[in-house]
Scaffold this active site. Structure first.
Site, short mmCIF file in Angstrom:
data_model
loop_
_atom_site.label_atom_id
_atom_site.label_comp_id
_atom_site.label_asym_id
_atom_site.label_seq_id
_atom_site.Cartn_x
_atom_site.Cartn_y
_atom_site.Cartn_z
N ASP A 100 -1.80 -8.61 8.08
CA ASP A 100 -2.41 -9.38 9.18
C ASP A 100 -3.64 -10.20 8.80
OD1 ASP A 100 -4.51 -7.42 9.00
OD2 ASP A 100 -3.46 -6.13 10.45
N HIS A 135 1.49 -5.57 0.52
CA HIS A 135 2.78 -5.87 1.16
C HIS A 135 2.86 -7.30 1.65
CE1 HIS A 135 3.32 -1.24 1.95
NE2 HIS A 135 3.48 -1.58 0.70
C1 BJW Z 1 -4.98 5.59 13.15
C2 BJW Z 1 -5.19 4.83 14.25
C3 BJW Z 1 -6.59 4.62 14.51
C4 BJW Z 1 -3.07 4.92 14.14
N1 BJW Z 1 -7.50 5.18 13.70
N2 BJW Z 1 -5.79 6.17 12.34
C5 BJW Z 1 8.37 7.08 -4.61
C6 BJW Z 1 8.88 8.13 -3.89
C7 BJW Z 1 9.78 7.91 -2.85
C8 BJW Z 1 10.19 6.62 -2.51
C9 BJW Z 1 9.68 5.58 -3.23
C10 BJW Z 1 8.79 5.80 -4.25
N3 BJW Z 1 8.44 4.60 -4.77
C11 BJW Z 1 9.08 3.63 -4.08
C12 BJW Z 1 9.86 4.20 -3.13
C13 BJW Z 1 10.72 3.49 -2.15
C14 BJW Z 1 9.96 2.90 -0.98
C15 BJW Z 1 9.26 4.03 -0.22
O1 BJW Z 1 8.10 4.27 -0.33
N4 BJW Z 1 10.02 4.71 0.62
C16 BJW Z 1 9.45 5.79 1.41
C17 BJW Z 1 9.72 5.49 2.90
C18 BJW Z 1 9.99 7.09 0.95
N5 BJW Z 1 9.01 1.91 -1.43
C19 BJW Z 1 9.38 0.65 -1.64
O2 BJW Z 1 10.53 0.30 -1.49
C20 BJW Z 1 8.32 -0.33 -2.11
N6 BJW Z 1 8.84 -1.06 -3.22
C21 BJW Z 1 8.93 -0.54 -4.43
O3 BJW Z 1 8.48 0.53 -4.73
O4 BJW Z 1 9.58 -1.36 -5.32
C22 BJW Z 1 9.89 -0.92 -6.63
C23 BJW Z 1 10.50 -2.08 -7.34
C24 BJW Z 1 10.04 -2.41 -8.60
C25 BJW Z 1 10.60 -3.50 -9.28
C26 BJW Z 1 11.61 -4.25 -8.68
C27 BJW Z 1 12.05 -3.93 -7.42
C28 BJW Z 1 11.51 -2.84 -6.75
C29 BJW Z 1 8.07 -1.39 -1.05
C30 BJW Z 1 7.47 -0.83 0.18
C31 BJW Z 1 7.33 -1.96 1.21
C32 BJW Z 1 6.91 -1.45 2.56
N7 BJW Z 1 6.98 -2.51 3.49
C33 BJW Z 1 6.53 -2.32 4.85
C34 BJW Z 1 6.85 -3.59 5.66
C35 BJW Z 1 5.86 -4.70 5.30
C36 BJW Z 1 6.05 -5.92 6.15
C37 BJW Z 1 5.80 -5.66 7.60
O5 BJW Z 1 4.66 -5.43 8.01
O6 BJW Z 1 6.78 -5.71 8.37
O7 BJW Z 1 5.14 -2.04 4.88
S1 BJW Z 1 7.25 -0.84 5.60
C38 BJW Z 1 5.78 -0.38 6.49
O8 BJW Z 1 5.24 0.87 5.99
C39 BJW Z 1 4.76 -1.47 6.17
C40 BJW Z 1 3.50 -0.67 6.05
O9 BJW Z 1 2.55 -1.39 5.30
C41 BJW Z 1 3.98 0.59 5.36
C42 BJW Z 1 3.06 1.75 5.52
O10 BJW Z 1 2.88 2.11 6.84
P1 BJW Z 1 1.41 2.47 7.36
O11 BJW Z 1 0.54 1.30 7.15
O12 BJW Z 1 0.99 3.73 6.77
O13 BJW Z 1 1.64 2.56 8.92
P2 BJW Z 1 2.22 3.77 9.80
O14 BJW Z 1 2.59 3.20 11.10
O15 BJW Z 1 3.25 4.53 9.05
O16 BJW Z 1 1.00 4.76 9.96
C43 BJW Z 1 -0.15 4.43 10.71
C44 BJW Z 1 -1.16 5.55 10.53
O17 BJW Z 1 -2.34 5.18 11.20
C45 BJW Z 1 -0.72 6.89 11.13
O18 BJW Z 1 -1.01 7.93 10.20
C46 BJW Z 1 -1.60 7.04 12.38
O19 BJW Z 1 -1.97 8.39 12.63
C47 BJW Z 1 -2.82 6.25 11.99
N8 BJW Z 1 -3.54 5.64 13.08
N9 BJW Z 1 -4.07 4.43 14.86
C48 BJW Z 1 -7.07 5.95 12.65
N10 BJW Z 1 -7.02 3.87 15.55
#
Ligand code: BJW
Length: 268
Positions: free
Chosen positions: A119, A134
């Site tokens: 954002d 991201h």
């Molecule tokens: C508050 C609050 C307040 C609320 N105060 N707190 C190792 C192990 C297992 C799997 C993998 C691994 N390595 C890679 C993977 C696969 C995968 C992955 O991680 N999968 C898991 C789900 C298991 N990762 C990938 O695929 C990544 N790519 C990769 O590793 O590529 C390797 C590669 C190499 C070479 C060639 C090709 C590939 C890419 C990951 C991309 C994630 N993309 C997204 C979308 C982005 C675009 C969009 O915005 O639409 O990113 S998914 C989504 O999740 C988004 C976020 O950035 C990301 C994380 O989420 P986040 O920010 O933590 O949000 P929430 O909603 O989950 O949590 C909010 C938190 O805030 C909560 O805890 C609340 O309690 C808290 N909260 N209000 C304080 N006011």
């Protein structure tokens, strides 16, 4: 130390401890997630989307497969979110991180902010060394040629939006979907600075998505003091040195003001 149900009021000791470590740090690394922007009105990723998007699962829409299968739905969703990000304002949590960076710069220290958010609110709050792990929803790129543009702050006229760079090609948001590689420069910086920071903060992220979710362990294993700021427990909660349970907009200004003196939490 890691009580998962209490709030910042119960954690004065943890807050003081974290502030003391922060005040002495020469190098601070922060990773942020959607919770950092929640108080700016941007829905977190794993919250249920409101109103017209509530039947869609963000985790299913944020994939290359969803874009290939249904580019109209995916691009409409991203355009809806893009306009929401443009309308949002940074909150006190964003401001506190910009203030922290300035305090470190003033005494010759180092700061790096790795955000999973798309954002641009950290930059708008004044943070300077920001790595977008991201990508950015404010930029779109040609799905065929990779050319990047910043569209005007008005809705696209057609969905999926056609690419101006190649006939028949589509535009997609310049973000990182599941299975896609993160920007090389951001990753290189993370691998370089994280193992040598003194204090590492994980802020408003569910710590479920890698590689960002693994940064805290890299820092911890290299000897950094680790702090989580989150309103709810996460898988990282049990692995950090201090959990500050509360909202980012409340906890971060308190923490930075305790570490560097009054003025950033609005309490003089
Ligand atoms: C508050 C609050 C307040 C609320 N105060 N707190 C190792 C192990 C297992 C799997 C993998 C691994 N390595 C890679 C993977 C696969 C995968 C992955 O991680 N999968 C898991 C789900 C298991 N990762 C990938 O695929 C990544 N790519 C990769 O590793 O590529 C390797 C590669 C190499 C070479 C060639 C090709 C590939 C890419 C990951 C991309 C994630 N993309 C997204 C979308 C982005 C675009 C969009 O915005 O639409 O990113 S998914 C989504 O999740 C988004 C976020 O950035 C990301 C994380 O989420 P986040 O920010 O933590 O949000 P929430 O909603 O989950 O949590 C909010 C938190 O805030 C909560 O805890 C609340 O309690 C808290 N909260 N209000 C304080 N006011």
């Amino acid at each position: 130390m890691n009580d998962e149900s209490s709030t910042i009021e119960d954690h004065v000791e943890g807050l003081e401890h974290a502030a003391r470590r922060l005040s002495r740090a020469a190098c601070v690394v922060v990773v942020t997630g959607a919770g950092a922007s929640a108080e700016s009105g941007i829905p977190t990723f794993r919250d249920t989307m409101q109103s017209l998007w509530k039947e869609f699962d963000p985790q299913k829409l944020a994939t290359p497969e969803a874009f290939d299968a249904n580019p109209e739905v995916v691009t409409r969703w991203y355009d809806h979110r893009r306009l929401g990000c443009l309308a949002a304002q940074p909150n006190p949590g964003h401001g506190a991180l910009a203030t922290l960076e300035q305090h470190l710069a003033d005494r010759g220290g180092e700061f790096a902010l790795f955000t999973q958010n798309v954002d641009r609110l950290h930059q708008r709050a004044g943070s300077r060394r920001v790595y977008e792990l991201h990508g950015s929803i404010l930029e779109w790129r040609c799905a065929s040629t990779g050319h990047v543009i910043t569209p005007p702050p008005t809705p696209f006229e057609a969905f999926p939006p056609p690419s101006p760079f190649q006939p028949g090609a589509l535009l997609r948001p310049n973000v990182v979907w599941f299975g896609e590689a993160l920007p090389e420069e951001a990753l290189r910086a993370a691998w370089e600075v994280t193992p040598r920071c003194d204090v590492f903060l994980t802020v408003g992220t569910s710590s479920q998505v890698y590689p960002a979710a693994g940064f805290v362990d890299i820092a911890s294993q290299a000897g950094a003091f680790t702090i989580e700021v989150n309103k709810d427990p996460t898988p990282a909660s049990r692995r950090v040195d201090v959990v500050l349970r509360g909202t980012v907009g409340r906890v971060l200004p308190l923490l930075v003001s305790r570490a560097f003196g009054p003025g950033v939490d609005g309490q003089g």
